[in-house]
Design a protein around this motif. Structure first.
Motif, mmCIF file in Angstrom:
data_model
loop_
_atom_site.group_PDB
_atom_site.id
_atom_site.type_symbol
_atom_site.label_atom_id
_atom_site.label_comp_id
_atom_site.label_asym_id
_atom_site.label_seq_id
_atom_site.Cartn_x
_atom_site.Cartn_y
_atom_site.Cartn_z
ATOM 1 N N UNK A 4 38.519 8.967 6.590
ATOM 2 C CA UNK A 4 39.897 8.536 7.247
ATOM 3 C C UNK A 4 40.695 7.564 6.382
ATOM 4 N N UNK A 46 43.234 4.479 7.172
ATOM 5 C CA UNK A 46 44.175 3.932 8.205
ATOM 6 C C UNK A 46 44.866 2.654 7.532
ATOM 7 N N UNK A 99 46.361 -1.254 8.641
ATOM 8 C CA UNK A 99 46.301 -2.111 9.733
ATOM 9 C C UNK A 99 47.215 -3.346 9.474
ATOM 10 N N UNK A 152 45.394 -0.468 14.373
ATOM 11 C CA UNK A 152 45.193 0.381 13.290
ATOM 12 C C UNK A 152 45.820 1.798 13.442
ATOM 13 N N UNK A 175 46.293 5.719 11.873
ATOM 14 C CA UNK A 175 45.924 6.660 11.028
ATOM 15 C C UNK A 175 47.138 7.470 10.078
ATOM 16 N N UNK A 231 43.526 12.165 7.230
ATOM 17 C CA UNK A 231 42.267 12.455 7.322
ATOM 18 C C UNK A 231 41.825 13.798 6.704
ATOM 19 N N UNK A 251 48.918 9.950 12.149
ATOM 20 C CA UNK A 251 50.311 9.489 12.676
ATOM 21 C C UNK A 251 51.332 8.901 12.067
ATOM 22 N N UNK A 267 46.867 -3.908 5.163
ATOM 23 C CA UNK A 267 45.487 -3.836 4.783
ATOM 24 C C UNK A 267 45.209 -2.317 5.032
ATOM 25 N N UNK A 284 42.318 0.568 5.374
ATOM 26 C CA UNK A 284 40.945 0.770 5.667
ATOM 27 C C UNK A 284 40.331 2.197 5.674
#
Lengths: 114, 115
Positions: free
Chosen positions: A33, A35, A37, A43, A45, A48, A59, A88, A90
Motif C-alpha cells: 500500500x 498512503x 499523511x 492517512x 490511501x 494498493x 481514495x 509524508x 507511508x
C-alpha cells in the motif's frame, strides 16, 4: 521481524520533476500500500497492490502511478511533482490478499516539492 | 471517505494515569485495528479486534468494540512517557466488494504523557 524499508527519509524535489518513491518488504507479503499523511487529514490511501503487476486505485490516485514488478517492491511515481504533493508518504504491506491482517509500515518519506 | 473518527483529538495526562481514546465509525465492519505512530515515524500495529469480539487485552492495552453503537475504545493503563504518540483506529468494511484487505484510518488522537 517484518521489515518495510523506504528509499529515503527526506526528499526535496522541484515542481515538474518526476519522482520515484521506493518501498521494499522482506516478508513475502502479497499486499502493499501507499498512503499519504497530511495534518488534519489523517492517512489517505493512494494505491494498493495485491499481487505482482496488479494494482488498484485508492481514495486519492490523481497525480500518482505505481509499479510492482517484483513481489517485494512497490514503487510510487509522481509523474510531474506539484507543490500540493508535499506530504509524508507511508508504505505498508500485509500478508494475504482478501484477509484483513494487520499492516506493517515503513518509516515514511517526507517529500517537499518546491 | 473517512470511516473511523477518533475522539478526543488530543489528550494530555500524567504518567501513571490511564488514557482512554474512542473511535466511531459509520458502516459495518469485519474488524477494527488500533495503531500507534511516534512523531515523524511509521505506524505500528497494536491490536486487532474482530466484529464478533467485545473485548481484547494485550499487556497494558484494553480494546472494546460495540458494534451496535459502531464504536471502539482503547484504554492504556498505567501510562508512561514512552506512550506519547498518535493513536489511530482503522477499519475494514464488511461490504467492500472483495477488497476487504483495505483499511480506512481515522485522523488520530495525539496522546501526551507528562513525566
Amino acid at each position: 521481524d517484518v521489515k518495510v524499508t523506504q528509499s529515503s527519509r527526506y526528499l526535496v524535489k522541484r515542481t515538474g520533476e518526476k519522482v520515484f518513491l521506493e518501498c521494499v518488504q522482506d516478508m513475502d507479503h502479497e499486499n502493499m500500500f501507499w498512503y499519504r499523511q497530511d495534518p488534519g487529514l489523517g492517512l489517505r490511501l493512494i494505491y494498493f497492490s495485491y499481487d505482482v503487476k496488479m494494482k488498484e486505485k485508492g481514495d486519492i490516485p490523481e497525480g500518482y502511478s505505481v509499479s510492482r514488478e517484483k513481489k517485494e517492491r512497490f514503487s510510487l511515481i509522481l509523474e510531474s511533482a506539484s507543490t500540493n504533493q508535499t506530504s509524508m508518504y507511508l508504505c505498508a504491506s500485509s500478508l494475504l490478499a482478501g484477509v484483513p491482517y494487520e499492516q506493517y509500515f515503513g518509516p515514511g518519506t517526507r517529500l517537499t516539492v518546491t | 471517505s473517512q470511516q473511523g473518527e477518533e475522539d478526543p483529538q488530543a489528550l494530555s495526562i500524567q504518567e501513571g494515569e490511564n488514557a482512554t481514546m474512542n473511535c466511531s465509525y459509520k458502516t459495518s465492519i469485519n474488524n477494527l485495528q488500533w495503531y500507534r505512530q511516534n512523531s515523524g515515524r511509521g505506524l505500528v500495529h497494536l491490536i486487532l479486534i474482530r466484529s464478533n469480539e467485545r473485548e481484547k487485552h494485550s499487556g497494558r492495552l484494553r480494546v472494546t468494540l460495540d458494534t451496535s453503537k459502531k464504536s471502539s475504545s482503547l484504554l492504556i493503563t498505567a501510562s508512561r512517557a514512552a506512550d506519547t504518540a498518535s493513536y489511530f483506529c482503522a477499519t475494514d468494511l464488511s461490504d467492500s466488494g472483495g477488497s476487504n484487505y483495505k483499511l480506512t484510518f481515522g485522523k488520530g488522537t495525539l496522546l501526551t504523557v507528562n513525566p
